[in-house]
Every structure is written in C-alpha cells, then in structure tokens.
Write a protein that holds these residues in place. Structure first.
Motif, PDB file in Angstrom:
ATOM      1  N   LEU A 243       5.634   4.794   8.475  1.00 17.58           N
ATOM      2  CA  LEU A 243       4.640   4.596   7.030  1.00 17.58           C
ATOM      3  C   LEU A 243       3.014   4.491   7.521  1.00 17.58           C
ATOM      4  CD1 LEU A 243       5.556   3.648   3.916  1.00 17.58           C
ATOM      5  CD2 LEU A 243       3.239   2.921   4.794  1.00 17.58           C
ATOM      6  N   VAL A 244       2.795   4.941   7.736  1.00 18.60           N
ATOM      7  CA  VAL A 244       0.944   5.378   7.654  1.00 18.60           C
ATOM      8  C   VAL A 244       0.104   5.451   6.696  1.00 18.60           C
ATOM      9  CG1 VAL A 244       1.053   5.767  10.235  1.00 18.60           C
ATOM     10  CG2 VAL A 244       0.489   7.703   8.613  1.00 18.60           C
ATOM     11  N   VAL A 245      -1.119   4.572   6.707  1.00 24.31           N
ATOM     12  CA  VAL A 245      -2.443   5.203   5.717  1.00 24.31           C
ATOM     13  C   VAL A 245      -3.619   5.408   6.288  1.00 24.31           C
ATOM     14  CG1 VAL A 245      -3.337   4.544   3.881  1.00 24.31           C
ATOM     15  CG2 VAL A 245      -1.418   3.542   3.993  1.00 24.31           C
ATOM     16  N   PHE A 246      -3.460   7.167   6.571  1.00 24.46           N
ATOM     17  CA  PHE A 246      -4.876   8.149   7.003  1.00 24.46           C
ATOM     18  C   PHE A 246      -6.249   7.012   6.689  1.00 24.46           C
ATOM     19  CE2 PHE A 246      -1.380  10.927   7.661  1.00 24.46           C
ATOM     20  CZ  PHE A 246      -1.894  10.456   9.295  1.00 24.46           C
ATOM     21  N   GLY A 247      -7.136   6.611   7.282  1.00 27.67           N
ATOM     22  CA  GLY A 247      -8.841   6.686   6.969  1.00 27.67           C
ATOM     23  C   GLY A 247      -8.755   5.284   6.831  1.00 27.67           C
ATOM     24  N   CYS A 248      -7.537   4.267   7.182  1.00 31.24           N
ATOM     25  CA  CYS A 248      -7.510   2.815   6.277  1.00 31.24           C
ATOM     26  C   CYS A 248      -7.676   1.456   7.582  1.00 31.24           C
ATOM     27  CB  CYS A 248      -6.776   2.617   5.404  1.00 31.24           C
ATOM     28  SG  CYS A 248      -6.403   0.893   4.183  1.00 31.24           S
ATOM     29  N   PRO A 249      -8.927   1.088   7.635  1.00 26.70           N
ATOM     30  CA  PRO A 249      -9.145   0.154   7.965  1.00 26.70           C
ATOM     31  C   PRO A 249      -8.663  -1.205   8.628  1.00 26.70           C
ATOM     32  CG  PRO A 249     -11.275   0.427   6.198  1.00 26.70           C
ATOM     33  CD  PRO A 249     -10.381   0.811   6.022  1.00 26.70           C
ATOM     34  N   ASP A 250      -7.514  -1.510   8.837  1.00 28.26           N
ATOM     35  CA  ASP A 250      -7.171  -2.823   9.572  1.00 28.26           C
ATOM     36  C   ASP A 250      -6.885  -4.190   8.562  1.00 28.26           C
ATOM     37  OD1 ASP A 250      -6.043  -1.226  11.906  1.00 28.26           O
ATOM     38  OD2 ASP A 250      -6.960  -2.441  13.180  1.00 28.26           O
ATOM     39  N   LEU A 251      -7.906  -4.285   8.689  1.00 28.09           N
ATOM     40  CA  LEU A 251      -7.836  -5.709   7.325  1.00 28.09           C
ATOM     41  C   LEU A 251      -7.257  -5.174   6.000  1.00 28.09           C
ATOM     42  CD1 LEU A 251      -9.158  -8.017   6.674  1.00 28.09           C
ATOM     43  CD2 LEU A 251     -11.309  -7.114   5.529  1.00 28.09           C
ATOM     44  N   VAL A 252      -7.534  -4.122   5.726  1.00 31.29           N
ATOM     45  CA  VAL A 252      -7.112  -3.190   4.989  1.00 31.29           C
ATOM     46  C   VAL A 252      -5.734  -3.088   5.113  1.00 31.29           C
ATOM     47  CG1 VAL A 252      -7.383  -1.214   2.495  1.00 31.29           C
ATOM     48  CG2 VAL A 252      -9.294  -2.090   3.813  1.00 31.29           C
ATOM     49  N   LEU A 253      -5.270  -3.020   5.858  1.00 22.86           N
ATOM     50  CA  LEU A 253      -3.637  -2.232   6.055  1.00 22.86           C
ATOM     51  C   LEU A 253      -2.726  -3.844   5.676  1.00 22.86           C
ATOM     52  CD1 LEU A 253      -4.027   0.317   9.194  1.00 22.86           C
ATOM     53  CD2 LEU A 253      -3.224   0.549   6.729  1.00 22.86           C
TER      54      LEU A 253
ATOM     55  N   GLN B  24      10.330  -8.131   3.495  1.00 20.44           N
ATOM     56  CA  GLN B  24       8.535  -8.444   4.530  1.00 20.44           C
ATOM     57  C   GLN B  24       8.536  -7.383   5.200  1.00 20.44           C
ATOM     58  OE1 GLN B  24       7.031 -11.578   5.219  1.00 20.44           O
ATOM     59  NE2 GLN B  24       5.779 -10.476   6.474  1.00 20.44           N
ATOM     60  N   VAL B  25       6.921  -7.232   5.202  1.00 18.94           N
ATOM     61  CA  VAL B  25       5.766  -6.178   5.303  1.00 18.94           C
ATOM     62  C   VAL B  25       5.303  -6.850   5.561  1.00 18.94           C
ATOM     63  CG1 VAL B  25       5.124  -4.000   4.614  1.00 18.94           C
ATOM     64  CG2 VAL B  25       6.792  -4.229   3.305  1.00 18.94           C
ATOM     65  N   VAL B  26       5.424  -5.960   8.217  1.00 18.08           N
ATOM     66  CA  VAL B  26       3.707  -6.040   8.477  1.00 18.08           C
ATOM     67  C   VAL B  26       2.980  -4.795   8.784  1.00 18.08           C
ATOM     68  CG1 VAL B  26       5.127  -8.468   8.947  1.00 18.08           C
ATOM     69  CG2 VAL B  26       4.999  -6.259  10.430  1.00 18.08           C
ATOM     70  N   VAL B  27       1.967  -4.513   9.126  1.00 17.92           N
ATOM     71  CA  VAL B  27       1.527  -3.883   9.892  1.00 17.92           C
ATOM     72  C   VAL B  27       2.044  -4.525  11.421  1.00 17.92           C
ATOM     73  CG1 VAL B  27      -0.095  -3.186  10.398  1.00 17.92           C
ATOM     74  CG2 VAL B  27      -0.776  -3.760   8.648  1.00 17.92           C
ATOM     75  N   SER B  28       2.503  -3.105  12.723  1.00 13.20           N
ATOM     76  CA  SER B  28       2.687  -2.717  13.631  1.00 13.20           C
ATOM     77  C   SER B  28       1.838  -2.499  14.599  1.00 13.20           C
ATOM     78  CB  SER B  28       3.442  -1.498  14.022  1.00 13.20           C
ATOM     79  OG  SER B  28       3.920  -1.675  15.321  1.00 13.20           O
ATOM     80  N   ASP B  29       1.897  -3.652  15.597  1.00 11.34           N
ATOM     81  CA  ASP B  29       1.027  -3.908  17.004  1.00 11.34           C
ATOM     82  C   ASP B  29       0.612  -2.354  17.537  1.00 11.34           C
ATOM     83  OD1 ASP B  29      -0.014  -6.229  16.256  1.00 11.34           O
ATOM     84  OD2 ASP B  29       1.569  -7.681  17.631  1.00 11.34           O
ATOM     85  N   LEU B  30       1.818  -1.625  17.542  1.00  8.14           N
ATOM     86  CA  LEU B  30       1.610  -0.332  18.125  1.00  8.14           C
ATOM     87  C   LEU B  30       1.534   0.565  17.870  1.00  8.14           C
ATOM     88  CD1 LEU B  30       3.794   1.115  20.714  1.00  8.14           C
ATOM     89  CD2 LEU B  30       5.609   1.425  18.952  1.00  8.14           C
ATOM     90  N   ARG B  31       0.740   1.288  18.074  1.00 10.39           N
ATOM     91  CA  ARG B  31      -0.355   2.014  17.460  1.00 10.39           C
ATOM     92  C   ARG B  31       0.696   3.607  17.496  1.00 10.39           C
ATOM     93  NH1 ARG B  31      -6.261   3.096  19.999  1.00 10.39           N
ATOM     94  NH2 ARG B  31      -4.671   2.712  21.728  1.00 10.39           N
ATOM     95  N   CYS B  32       0.374   4.979  16.624  1.00 10.12           N
ATOM     96  CA  CYS B  32       1.321   6.016  16.831  1.00 10.12           C
ATOM     97  C   CYS B  32       0.360   7.039  16.888  1.00 10.12           C
ATOM     98  CB  CYS B  32       2.394   6.168  15.762  1.00 10.12           C
ATOM     99  SG  CYS B  32       1.989   6.260  14.070  1.00 10.12           S
TER     100      CYS B  32
END
Length: 127
Positions: A53-63, A77-85
């Motif tokens: 699940l991703v959000v295109f064009g969204c800064p990391d702070l907003v994620l 719990q929902v977190v932003v992954s450190d691993l980029r795809c």
C-alpha cells in the motif's frame, strides 16, 4: 492515469536490496487518487502472493502522519516501512501492518486503503 487491472501486470522492485523491477500479476487492488494498494502474485515462485500500500507523490512526513491517523481510526498498528519499493519507476515507502491470509484479517487491506485516502483528503481540506 494508471493502467492497472486485475489479471494485468505491474513492475515492482526493491532498490534498497538492488532488486530491479520485474513483472508481477495483479490479483486485487484499490486505487483512491494517489493511494494504491495491491495484492500481486509471482509466477516465478509458483504463484506466491504479496501486497503493498503506497501513496504516490506524498512526503515521508505526511506518510508518518497518515500511519498515525490510520492506527487511531482502525485500531491496529500501521507504520511506514523503512524498506523502499519501486513501482513502475516510482520509488516509494509502503505502509506495514499485521495481516494474515485468514478471514479475520480479510478486510484490513481495503479498510486501510480507504482510511488513508480519507485522511489524506481531510488533511488537504484543513490546509
């Protein structure tokens, strides 16, 4: 904007592991503006499935803010992954959350995609 459809192909890679993009088959997906969630299968591994699940064009702070809002809204719990795809040439951070292929977890992916899309819209309206 995008050409994705169930049964179609999507290119996914993992640049942090130097894994180039390669095609996967889309099993299911949700697309709410820039919010994209998909379950894909890998024919080269006997049809093993995975999702993102991703959000295109969204800064990391907003994620990070969206992950917090989704956690509060959905109760898991929902977190932003450190691993980029990498998806179709776009390098992104995805959201991680507990999910298993069982009936009690079946609604989580779609509910999370909707919650993130709604939170993103609310943030846009509030400035």
């Amino acid at each position: 904007m995008h050409h994705w459809e169930v049964g179609g192909s999507i290119n996914i890679g993992w640049p942090d592991y130097n894994v180039p993009e390669r095609p996967y088959t889309i099993v299911e997906f949700d697309l709410y503006g820039p919010v994209f969630r998909a379950r894909v299968s890998d024919a080269s591994s006997g049809g093993k499935q995975g999702g993102f699940l991703v959000v295109f064009g969204c800064p990391d702070l907003v994620l990070d803010m969206l992950a917090e809002k989704a956690t509060q809204r959905l109760g898991f719990q929902v977190v932003v992954s450190d691993l980029r795809c990498s998806i179709e040439g776009n390098t992104l951070h995805s959201f991680d959350y507990e999910w298993y292929p069982t009936p009690e977890f079946a609604e989580r992916p779609g509910a999370l995609a909707r919650a993130i899309a709604e939170s993103l819209q609310e943030m846009g309206r509030s400035g």
